[in-house]
Write a protein that holds these residues in place. Structure first.
Motif, mmCIF file in Angstrom:
data_model
loop_
_atom_site.group_PDB
_atom_site.id
_atom_site.type_symbol
_atom_site.label_atom_id
_atom_site.label_comp_id
_atom_site.label_asym_id
_atom_site.label_seq_id
_atom_site.Cartn_x
_atom_site.Cartn_y
_atom_site.Cartn_z
ATOM 1 N N UNK A 91 40.321 20.758 13.772
ATOM 2 C CA UNK A 91 40.963 19.887 14.758
ATOM 3 C C UNK A 91 42.352 19.449 14.295
ATOM 4 N N UNK A 92 42.572 19.470 12.985
ATOM 5 C CA UNK A 92 43.896 19.084 12.457
ATOM 6 C C UNK A 92 44.696 20.329 12.098
ATOM 7 N N UNK A 93 44.097 21.193 11.281
ATOM 8 C CA UNK A 93 44.739 22.445 10.906
ATOM 9 C C UNK A 93 44.295 23.486 11.933
ATOM 10 N N UNK A 94 44.907 23.388 13.106
ATOM 11 C CA UNK A 94 44.514 24.237 14.240
ATOM 12 C C UNK A 94 44.993 25.673 14.013
ATOM 13 N N UNK A 95 44.552 26.555 14.899
ATOM 14 C CA UNK A 95 45.019 27.949 14.840
ATOM 15 C C UNK A 95 46.547 27.976 14.909
ATOM 16 N N UNK A 96 47.127 27.182 15.809
ATOM 17 C CA UNK A 96 48.589 27.180 15.981
ATOM 18 C C UNK A 96 49.285 26.725 14.700
ATOM 19 N N UNK A 97 48.748 25.649 14.079
ATOM 20 C CA UNK A 97 49.352 25.149 12.832
ATOM 21 C C UNK A 97 49.256 26.218 11.741
ATOM 22 N N UNK A 98 48.107 26.885 11.673
ATOM 23 C CA UNK A 98 47.913 27.916 10.642
ATOM 24 C C UNK A 98 48.788 29.137 10.925
ATOM 25 N N UNK A 99 48.990 29.426 12.206
ATOM 26 C CA UNK A 99 49.835 30.576 12.565
ATOM 27 C C UNK A 99 51.291 30.338 12.128
ATOM 28 N N UNK A 100 51.707 29.077 12.184
ATOM 29 C CA UNK A 100 53.083 28.750 11.774
ATOM 30 C C UNK A 100 53.292 29.038 10.290
ATOM 31 N N UNK A 101 52.268 28.755 9.487
ATOM 32 C CA UNK A 101 52.483 28.928 8.040
ATOM 33 C C UNK A 101 52.047 30.312 7.542
ATOM 34 N N UNK A 102 51.346 31.080 8.388
ATOM 35 C CA UNK A 102 50.831 32.381 7.944
ATOM 36 C C UNK A 102 51.914 33.312 7.369
#
Ligand code: 13P
Ligand code: SF4
Length: 360
Positions: free
Chosen positions: A38-49
Motif C-alpha cells: 500500500x505504500x511501496x506500490x507498483x508505481x513507486x517500485x517502477x520508478x526506482x526499478x
C-alpha cells in the motif's frame, strides 16, 4: 504503526534509461520483497526499478559488494544490498568480503570501520556527510584525557566512533557484545565511551564487580524515546486483548530499558520481533530506528502486529539509490574512504580484540 514517508528522490540526479531492462519484472520483485504494497506500490517500485537494475549490473561489472545497515531505506535494503545487518555483523562481512570494492550504505563511522578492516580494498561511502551524534560526540583527545585520569582502566569504545578514537582504545564493542566484553576485561575498572546511556546500562550490569568511567554523548534518536509511550501502548494492548512485548536498543535511557522486555542490537531486536510476532495474540513494540520495523514487516512470513511508533535517524536516511549509483559510477574524492596508515594499524587492534573476545 506509523512508518516514515517514502524517500524523496533527489531531483538533481536523473533516473537511468530503461534500455533492455525488464522494468516490470524488477518493479514486481521490489514490491514483493519490500512487502508494503500500500505504500511501496507498483508505481513507486517502477520508478526506482531502472536504478536498482543499473546498480546491480554495475556491481557485477565492477566487483562491488554493497553492504547496508538495517536503518537504510527498504529500496536500498531489498533493491541493491548484498548484506544487511547490525554493526557487528556488517564489520565481519566487510572484513571477509572477497570483492575488490566495498560500498557501505550507512553512516561514516561504519564505512571507516570497513576501511580499517579491509585497508587493501577500495571503500566507497556515498554520503560522506552522514555522521552520527555519538561518533561526533567524542574526539581522540577526549579519550586521552580520560586515560590520564584513570591510567589503570582499559578503554572500551563503542563502534560508533571515528577511526582516530578507535586508535586510542583497547577494545571496540558493539550493541551485541558490550556487556560480555566489558565484563571479561581484566581489572576492576573500565573506561567506556562515548555513549553515556549505554554506559549506564553497563554500569548496572557490572554493579559490585567493576567501576565504570563514562563520557557524555548520546544517540539523538534513541535518547529521545520515553517510557511513557511504553506504558500507553501496554494499556492499549491490554484493552485489545493482546500481550505486548517491548524490544529496545541499548542506546535508550535506563527508564526505557527497565520498562522493556528485551534489550539488544538492531539485528537481535529484529530476530526477536519476528519470533514473537509469529505468536498468536502477541503485539510487538520496537524501540529503535524505523528501518528495523520495515525489515520486520518485509521478513515476517505472516503479518506482524506492530505497536507504537519508530523514529528516523536523519544521518542514516541521507543515502538514496541515486547517491549509490553516482558513487559507483564516478566516486568523488570524499566518497572514497581514506585513513592514515598509522591510525588504521592502531584502530585495527581494537577491532581485532573485539572479534577475539566475542568469539571465544
Ligand atoms: P546496531 O549495531 O545495533 O545496529 O547499532 C548501530 C546504531 O547506530 C544504532 O543506533
Ligand atoms: Fe548514530 Fe543514533 Fe543514528 Fe545510530 S541512530 S547512527 S547511534 S545518531
Amino acid at each position: 504503526m506509523r512508518l516514515p514517508p517514502l524517500p524523496s528522490r533527489p531531483s538533481s540526479m536523473g533516473i537511468p534509461e530503461a534500455g533492455d531492462f525488464d522494468i516490470d519484472g524488477e518493479a514486481n520483485r521490489l514490491m514483493e520483497r519490500i512487502g508494503q504494497r500500500l505504500r511501496w506500490t507498483y508505481e513507486a517500485c517502477k520508478t526506482i526499478a531502472p536504478l536498482t537494475l543499473r546498480i546491480n549490473q554495475l556491481k557485477q561489472e565492477e566487483d562491488v559488494i554493497i553492504i547496508a545497515h538495517t536503518y537504510q531505506t527498504p529500496d536500498i535494503v531489498y533493491g541493491v544490498a548484498d548484506a544487511v545487518g547490525d554493526s557487528y555483523t556488517l564489520s565481519k562481512i566487510a572484513r571477509d568480503a572477497p570483492q575488490s570494492t566495498i560500498l557501505f550504505s550507512s553512516v561514516r563511522f561504519m564505512a571507516e570501520t570497513a576501511k580499517i578492516l579491509s585497508p587493501q580494498k577500495r571503500v566507497i561511502h556515498p554520503s560522506p556527510e552522514a555522521g552520527c551524534s555519538l561518533s561526533e560526540g567524542i574526539s581522540a583527545s577526549d579519550v586521552r584525557a580520560l586515560k590520564s585520569i584513570y591510567p589503570n582502566a582499559p578503554v572500551a569504545c563503542y563502534i560508533n566512533t571515528t577511526a582516530a578514537v578507535k586508535a586510542e582504545c583497547d577494545v571496540c564493542v558493539t550493541s551485541s557484545n558490550y556487556l560480555t566484553i566489558a565484563e571479561n576485561l581484566p581489572g576492576d575498572e573500565i573506561i567506556f565511551v562515548p555513549d553515556r546511556l549505554m554506559g549506564l546500562h553497563l554500569k548496572k550490569h557490572l554493579e559490585g564487580k567493576k567501576t565504570v568511567h563514562l563520557h557524555d554523548a548520546d544517540c539523538e534518536v534513541h535518547a529521545a524515546f520515553s517510557s511513557t509511550s511504553i506504558q500507553r501502548q501496554r494499556k492499549e494492548a491490554n484493552r485489545r486483548g493482546l500481550e505486548l512485548k517491548v524490544l529496545a536498543h541499548p542506546e535508550c535511557d535506563s527508564d526505557v530499558l527497565e520498562a522493556s522486555d528485551f534489550v539488544g542490537s538492531s539485528e537481535r531486536i529484529l530476530v526477536e520481533a519476528k519470533r514473537l510476532g509469529a505468536q498468536d495474540g502477541v503485539a510487538v513494540m520496537m524501540i529503535t530506528e524505523c528501518g528495523t520495523a520495515e525489515r520486520a514487516i518485509a521478513e515476517s512470513s505472516a503479518p506482524i502486529e506492530l505497536m507504537g511508533s519508530c523514529s528516523m535517524c536523519r544521518h542514516m536516511k541521507r543515502t538514496h539509490l541515486e547517491d549509490i549509483l553516482q558513487a559507483i559510477e564516478s566516486p568523488a574524492g570524499d566518497q572514497i574512504v581514506e585513513i592514515e596508515d598509522s591510525i588504521i594499524e592502531r584502530a585495527r587492534l581494537s577491532l581485532d580484540q573485539m572479534f577475539k573476545l566475542s568469539e571465544t
